[in-house]
Design a protein around this motif. Structure first.
Motif, mmCIF file in Angstrom:
data_model
loop_
_atom_site.group_PDB
_atom_site.id
_atom_site.type_symbol
_atom_site.label_atom_id
_atom_site.label_comp_id
_atom_site.label_asym_id
_atom_site.label_seq_id
_atom_site.Cartn_x
_atom_site.Cartn_y
_atom_site.Cartn_z
ATOM 1 N N UNK A 43 3.189 3.293 -1.482
ATOM 2 C CA UNK A 43 3.574 3.387 -2.893
ATOM 3 C C UNK A 43 4.883 2.638 -3.145
ATOM 4 N N UNK A 44 5.856 2.868 -2.273
ATOM 5 C CA UNK A 44 7.169 2.236 -2.426
ATOM 6 C C UNK A 44 7.079 0.717 -2.321
ATOM 7 N N UNK A 45 6.312 0.234 -1.345
ATOM 8 C CA UNK A 45 6.222 -1.208 -1.110
ATOM 9 C C UNK A 45 5.372 -1.897 -2.166
ATOM 10 N N UNK A 46 4.271 -1.258 -2.562
ATOM 11 C CA UNK A 46 3.372 -1.862 -3.550
ATOM 12 C C UNK A 46 4.037 -1.973 -4.912
ATOM 13 N N UNK A 47 4.838 -0.981 -5.254
ATOM 14 C CA UNK A 47 5.459 -0.976 -6.573
ATOM 15 C C UNK A 47 6.759 -1.746 -6.671
ATOM 16 N N UNK A 99 -2.380 -2.672 6.126
ATOM 17 C CA UNK A 99 -3.776 -2.448 5.739
ATOM 18 C C UNK A 99 -3.871 -1.536 4.529
ATOM 19 N N UNK A 100 -3.043 -0.496 4.488
ATOM 20 C CA UNK A 100 -3.057 0.425 3.349
ATOM 21 C C UNK A 100 -2.593 -0.269 2.072
ATOM 22 N N UNK A 101 -1.556 -1.094 2.179
ATOM 23 C CA UNK A 101 -1.065 -1.823 0.998
ATOM 24 C C UNK A 101 -2.129 -2.802 0.502
ATOM 25 N N UNK A 102 -2.762 -3.541 1.411
ATOM 26 C CA UNK A 102 -3.787 -4.517 1.028
ATOM 27 C C UNK A 102 -5.027 -3.845 0.452
ATOM 28 N N UNK A 103 -5.371 -2.671 0.996
ATOM 29 C CA UNK A 103 -6.557 -1.947 0.550
ATOM 30 C C UNK A 103 -6.473 -1.597 -0.941
ATOM 31 N N UNK A 104 -5.254 -1.419 -1.419
ATOM 32 C CA UNK A 104 -5.045 -1.017 -2.808
ATOM 33 C C UNK A 104 -5.239 -2.165 -3.798
ATOM 34 N N UNK A 105 -5.168 -3.385 -3.310
ATOM 35 C CA UNK A 105 -5.311 -4.545 -4.188
ATOM 36 C C UNK A 105 -6.188 -5.589 -3.511
#
Length: 197
Positions: free
Chosen positions: A41-45, A171-177
């Protein structure tokens, strides 16, 4: 097990393999899914993410910045401790820091994360010690495995544990977008083809 001078190459490579597998296995058991989500959440936003650390931990920070940059994200890794403080002093609530410190007990880590907290910058700390002095100032703590002795100073198993953690977070960050990231990675790969002979 510990490598001894009397060990032959066969024993050494099996012990090293075991240490690497143990480090990744420990990290898998220590990583809490909710903390991975909070870190993502922190990195994506964030508008910008600065990956930082000192010594061997800075190598891991540079690797993290490189991996996330392959997906077109604004990740940077200033290596000088003075530059790191300067950047942190200018960051805003829209930015984030991904900090690597196995011990979580270096003066630089504590000072930087304390400054980031005062400025309202979101921080994610990768460390082996969740109750370390630096951890007191981090918003999210990601615990890596591998027990490292005081004379090892950045052992390969500890780095393997952190690489596994970086890969999980990436992987979690990429999975979101997923759709957007796939196109960006395709564009980057195409731009890099001209560098090949």
């Amino acid at each position: 097990g510990e490598v001894h001078p009397a060990d032959d190459i066969q024993k050494v490579r099996h012990k090293q393999y075991g240490a690497g597998v143990d480090a990744i296995s420990q990290t898998l058991s220590l990583l809490r899914p909710d903390e991975i989500k909070r870190a993502a959440d922190s990195l994506t936003g964030a508008d910008k993410v600065f990956c930082m650390g000192q010594g061997g931990s800075m190598i891991m920070a540079e690797e993290a910045a490189h991996i996330f940059s392959t997906a077109g994200m604004s990740f940077f890794s200033p290596s000088d401790s003075h530059i790191q403080i300067m950047y942190t002093a200018a960051l805003t609530r829209r930015d984030a820091i991904l900090f690597f410190s196995y011990s979580g007990a270096t003066r630089e880590a504590v000072e930087l994360l304390e400054l980031a907290r005062r400025r309202g910058v979101r921080t994610v700390l990768v460390t082996h010690f969740p109750k370390s002095p630096a951890a007191a100032y981090a918003n999210v703590i990601l615990q890596c495995g591998a027990n490292e002795g005081p004379l090892q100073l950045g052992s390969v198993p500890a780095r393997m544990a952190q690489l596994f953690l970086i890969d999980t977070l990436f992987t979690e960050v990429c999975r979101r977008q997923e759709g957007q990231i796939e196109q960006v990675r395709r564009d980057i790969a195409e731009a890099l083809t001209v560098r090949h002979i």
